[in-house]
Structure formats: structure tokens, C-alpha cells
Design a protein around this motif. Structure first.
Motif, short mmCIF file in Angstrom:
data_model
loop_
_atom_site.label_atom_id
_atom_site.label_comp_id
_atom_site.label_asym_id
_atom_site.label_seq_id
_atom_site.Cartn_x
_atom_site.Cartn_y
_atom_site.Cartn_z
N LYS A 155 0.83 4.70 -3.04
CA LYS A 155 0.24 5.19 -2.93
C LYS A 155 -1.54 5.52 -2.80
O LYS A 155 -2.61 5.42 -2.49
CB LYS A 155 -0.65 3.86 -3.53
CG LYS A 155 0.21 2.54 -4.10
CD LYS A 155 0.06 1.27 -4.64
CE LYS A 155 1.42 0.28 -5.11
NZ LYS A 155 0.54 -1.60 -4.96
N SER A 156 -0.82 6.53 -2.89
CA SER A 156 -1.64 8.12 -1.95
C SER A 156 -2.70 8.10 -2.37
O SER A 156 -1.89 8.15 -3.80
CB SER A 156 -0.93 8.30 -0.50
OG SER A 156 0.06 9.71 -1.66
N TRP A 157 -3.69 8.67 -2.30
CA TRP A 157 -4.42 10.12 -3.17
C TRP A 157 -3.59 11.08 -3.38
O TRP A 157 -3.27 11.40 -4.58
CB TRP A 157 -5.90 9.98 -2.22
CG TRP A 157 -6.93 11.52 -3.13
CD1 TRP A 157 -7.00 12.78 -2.85
CD2 TRP A 157 -7.67 10.57 -3.72
NE1 TRP A 157 -7.51 13.35 -3.58
CE2 TRP A 157 -7.97 11.62 -4.13
CE3 TRP A 157 -7.56 9.39 -5.42
CZ2 TRP A 157 -8.74 11.70 -5.15
CZ3 TRP A 157 -8.26 9.35 -5.64
CH2 TRP A 157 -8.58 10.63 -6.29
N GLU A 158 -2.71 11.50 -2.43
CA GLU A 158 -1.55 12.76 -2.56
C GLU A 158 -0.76 12.51 -3.85
O GLU A 158 -0.74 13.26 -4.66
CB GLU A 158 -0.33 13.07 -1.60
CG GLU A 158 -1.77 13.63 -0.21
CD GLU A 158 -2.98 12.87 0.67
OE1 GLU A 158 -2.35 11.26 0.30
OE2 GLU A 158 -3.02 12.94 1.14
N TRP B 31 -1.76 10.50 -6.14
CA TRP B 31 -1.95 10.03 -6.90
C TRP B 31 -2.84 11.32 -8.14
O TRP B 31 -2.60 11.88 -9.11
CB TRP B 31 -3.23 9.54 -6.80
CG TRP B 31 -4.72 9.40 -8.21
CD1 TRP B 31 -5.61 9.50 -8.22
CD2 TRP B 31 -4.83 9.54 -9.74
NE1 TRP B 31 -6.63 10.05 -9.10
CE2 TRP B 31 -6.10 9.69 -9.93
CE3 TRP B 31 -3.58 9.08 -10.58
CZ2 TRP B 31 -6.07 9.15 -11.62
CZ3 TRP B 31 -3.30 9.02 -12.08
CH2 TRP B 31 -5.05 8.78 -12.25
N ALA C 77 0.53 -0.90 -0.50
CA ALA C 77 0.16 0.17 0.16
C ALA C 77 0.98 1.57 0.15
O ALA C 77 0.32 2.15 0.06
CB ALA C 77 -1.08 -0.20 1.71
#
Lengths: 338, 112
Positions: free
Chosen positions: B84-87, B89, B81
């Protein structure tokens, strides 16, 4: 095309018989996850972050049938991962149809068109296509351009070949209600049987923890979307659940109503939280301290959750009360969720 | 490797709890001296005999070990994981847009 009367009758008879028997906890929908492998890598997904040797594993058809028979739920939803990547998904679906379960095969649609030949149209099978809003929002949510158009193409093909098709939409922080209303129009124009919509849930293990909706924002968003629903919109979910999302009903979670079975076993306590696994559904019922979950419990992980996997079974159960029948009829006849 | 002994049971149970939340492989060391590499997917510390369950690499069925048989645990696999943060992306999208490209995420190769 609407939900078949036989499906409505099956669910009604099942819920009423459980209520008459005084069954405190019973399953409505089995979430059968035959694999975690997926052909997308959505930043908001908490289901796909595993080592390769875990992602390569999958349930056998026999394991799926045993889980379905033990659980007894009349509806089976097959999410994942992407179930169409399972090499024996056709056997799994055929076996469930043979057992007269109503199957919702959840898919992002990328493989649907090429895999349609594996299946036969039947009232027992619906493809539930993941569509997170209009093209721009959907492609952004799934982190891949072009997926909306591929899914729309697959929906058209499946409908044209006589399959039942529904859509499944998860809404996140920043959603524009007017664009979602337009999206509902677009999906109905495609000819889908109905739509399902739910707020997203912030998985404790998901990489993305910031763009999920809180409770008040969820209610505000859904009020904006559903205050004046259009008559041609059709939903493949309980009217009471939509009222709940709008803040018009106060329900608590029934996590045992939509249990999850996957390669690790029966997941405790619900589809969204992973606090451990047991070997049987009965063991899940008997060994889980259910008072630890739901809004009333004070559990922080449950505080903002309004997801269908917890509240749809509550809503369906409440549908079979005098007040629930009245509100459901009002929504069906007058098209009003207020 | 996190070690444990009969006198210090808490540390290994803490490690097992962290491993349960970890999205990568771990290596456990048993009292027999054997080490097992795999994904720890379950544990029950409230059972009469607390146990953990893991899928060892290249094995079909899961293994179950009593806590008392585990003397060490190490986080040896990559956290799947991580990164693979939203930030991350959003940043990828911003960078792509700035250079006129399209940002996308793809699943990792399973044989890698």
C-alpha cells in the motif's frame, strides 16, 4: 460564526490556572480515538493498517468518559478511523457534552449528512471536516474520487442545521500555495466557523513515506500561504501556531499537551508516534522520558515534525505571555502573521 | 518459529520488538506449550518484569505475558501495510489514467 466566547474563556482560564499553579505538564486537548476503522483507505494514513479483528474493536462510551475525566483536558478531539462509523458515537458525544467538554468530532464527511440526526447543535460540539485542499488535491490525497463534493454537501447541510463546522487540512509535499489560498476562500464561502491547517507527519509505520514535508519546506510553504492572509479567513487554531509554521516562532514540542487514548490505552509519547501504551494519563506523564522527544532531543522521528498535535499546545501556552498576547492581537486586529 | 531459552534471551526480545512494529498478527508459543494468535500491540522491556500485551482473536480483553514465559514467536498474519505504498498508489493512478479509468482505494472487507 466564531469560536464561542465561552470556549475561549474556558481555555484561557484553564491555561492560566495551570500556569499560575506552576504545572509543568498539562493536557489541553485529548485525542480520543474510539476506533481505527475507516471508510477511506488513504495511502498517507498510518492509523488504519491493522488486522480485521483490531479494526472491529472500539472503545465503549464508558471507556471514553473515564479517559476524559482522568485526563481533564477541556477540549476533546475525536479522530479515528472514521468516528461516525462507531455505532455508539452519539452516546459518546452526548456524554462529553454533558461533561461540558468542547468536542471536535473529526470526520471525512462521507457519513455526516446521514448521521446528523444523531446529534443536537450545541456550542460544545463542532464537526471538524477533513478537507485536504481543493477538489483535485483532496480526492487524490484520500484516494477516492468524489469525496470533496460529498464533504462540501455535508458541510452545507450541517451549517444549515445550526451545527458548528470547522475544516481540518493536512498539507503535503508539492502543495501549490495559491490553490490553498483559493481553497481557504472556498471554505469561508461555505460558512465554516474556522479552519485548521497543519503539515502532514511521516508515520514510521505508514506505507507512504515520501510525500511529507520537511521543516524548511514547511516553513516556505506556510510563508507563501500566509504572508498576505485575507481578512475574511478565520482559523480555529492559535495565531502563534501559524507564525510557528511560517518560521517566525521557535517552539519545542509539548507532546503531553495533546495526549492520545485508544483501544490500546494511552499512547506513548504522542499522537503520531507509537512507542507503547500505558493504562492511565498520569502513568503516561510519570513514566515517559520526555527528554527523548522534540527537536532539541535529536530524535530523528521528531526532526521534521511541525504538526499541530505537538506544537498547538505550545503555541496556546505561549499565547498567555505579554509577547504572545501582542502577537495574537496583531493577528486578530491587523490580520497579519508577520 | 523463533525459539528461545534461558541462555538466549536476546532473540525473543528482538522478535517481540519486531512484532510490535509489525502490522499483522503473530503467533506466540508459551512455556506451557500453549500457542496464542493475535495482534501484539504493546511491550515494555524496561519493566521490572518485561512483558508484552496482545489482543487474541475473538477475545475482548487483552492478554499480558511476561517475556520469560514466551519461548517462540512467528509472524503468521499478513502485513496489512504491505503493498500500500505511495508509489503503488501513483502507479495505480497512472495506469488508470492511461486506460481512461479512475483510480481509487477502498478499505478491505473486515470479514475477509
Amino acid at each position: 460564526m466564531a469560536v464561542p466566547i465561552s470556549q475561549m474563556w474556558t481555555v484561557a482560564r484553564y491555561v492560566l490556572s495551570n500556569r499560575l499553579r506552576g504545572t509543568e505538564r498539562y493536557p489541553l486537548v485529548l485525542m480520543l480515538e474510539p476506533l481505527f476503522r475507516c471508510n477511506l483507505a488513504c495511502a498517507g494514513c498510518g492509523k488504519i493498517q491493522y488486522p480485521a479483528h483490531i479494526l472491529k474493536r472500539q472503545l465503549s462510551p464508558e471507556q471514553c468518559f473515564a479517559a476524559v475525566e482522568e485526563c481533564g483536558a477541556p477540549l476533546v478531539s475525536i479522530p479515528g478511523g472514521e468516528p461516525l462509523m462507531h455505532p455508539r458515537i452519539d452516546e459518546i458525544v452526548a456524554g462529553l457534552v454533558e461533561r461540558k467538554r468542547y468536542v471536535y468530532l473529526c470526520t471525512n464527511g462521507l457519513l455526516l449528512k446521514e448521521k446528523l440526526d444523531l446529534f443536537k447543535p450545541t456550542k460544545f460540539l463542532s464537526f471538524s471536516v477533513h478537507m485536504d485542499g481543493p477538489r483535485k488535491e483532496h480526492d487524490f490525497a484520500v484516494c477516492r474520487m468524489g469525496t470533496y463534493d460529498i464533504a462540501v454537501d455535508a458541510i452545507k447541510e450541517a451549517i444549515g442545521r445550526g451545527f458548528r463546522v470547522t475544516t481540518n487540512t493536512t498539507l503535503f509535499e508539492g502543495t501549490d500555495p495559491n490553490r490553498i489560498r483559493g481553497f481557504f476562500d472556498d471554505m469561508m464561502k461555505l460558512g465554516v466557523e474556522g479552519m485548521m491547517v497543519s503539515p502532514g507527519y511521516s508515520y514510521p509505520k505508514a506505507p507512504d513515506q515520501q510525500h511529507f514535508l520537511g521543516r524548511e519546506k514547511t516553513q516556505s510553504l506556510f510563508r507563501s500561504i500566509f504572508s498576505k492572509p485575507k481578512r475574511h479567513w478565520r482559523f480555529n487554531q492559535s495565531s502563534l501556531f501559524i507564525r510557528y509554521l511560517m518560521g517566525h516562532e521557535q517552539y519545542d514540542c509539548t507532546p503531553w499537551g495533546i495526549p492520545t487514548y485508544n483501544i490500546f490505552g494511552w499512547q506513548r509519547p504522542c499522537y503520531l508516534q507509537q512507542e507503547g501504551y500505558v493504562e492511565t494519563y498520569q502513568e503516561l506523564l510519570d513514566s515517559t522520558d520526555w527528554s527523548k522527544y522534540g527537536h532539541k532531543s535529536g530524535n530523528q522521528k521528531c526532526s521534521n515534525c511541525m504538526v499541530h498535535s505537538g506544537f498547538e499546545p505550545t503555541s496556546v501556552d505561549q499565547t498567555f505571555t505579554i509577547s504572545g498576547i501582542w502577537k495574537t492581537a496583531k493577528a486578530s486586529v491587523a490580520g497579519s502573521y508577520i | 518459529m523463533t525459539t528461545n531459552s534461558n541462555e538466549t534471551r536476546a532473540p525473543i526480545s528482538d522478535s517481540i520488538e519486531k512484532a510490535f512494529d509489525y502490522r499483522g498478527d503473530v503467533t506466540i508459543e508459551l512455556t506451557s506449550g500453549e500457542t496464542v494468535v493475535g495482534y501484539l500491540f504493546n511491550r515494555d522491556i524496561d519493566a521490572a518484569e518485561p512483558y508484552l500485551e496482545m489482543f487474541a482473536k475473538n477475545e475482548e480483553t487483552p492478554r499480558r505475558y511476561a517475556y520469560r514465559d514466551v519461548v517462540g514467536l512467528e509472524f503468521t498474519g499478513r502485513d496489512t501495510a504491505e503493498g500500500k505504498s505511495w508509489e503503488a498508489w501513483q502507479q495505480k493512478v497512472a495506469e488508470a489514467e492511461a486506460s481512461g479509468k479512475i483510480a481509487e482505494l477502498y478499505p478491505e472487507e473486515l470479514d475477509g
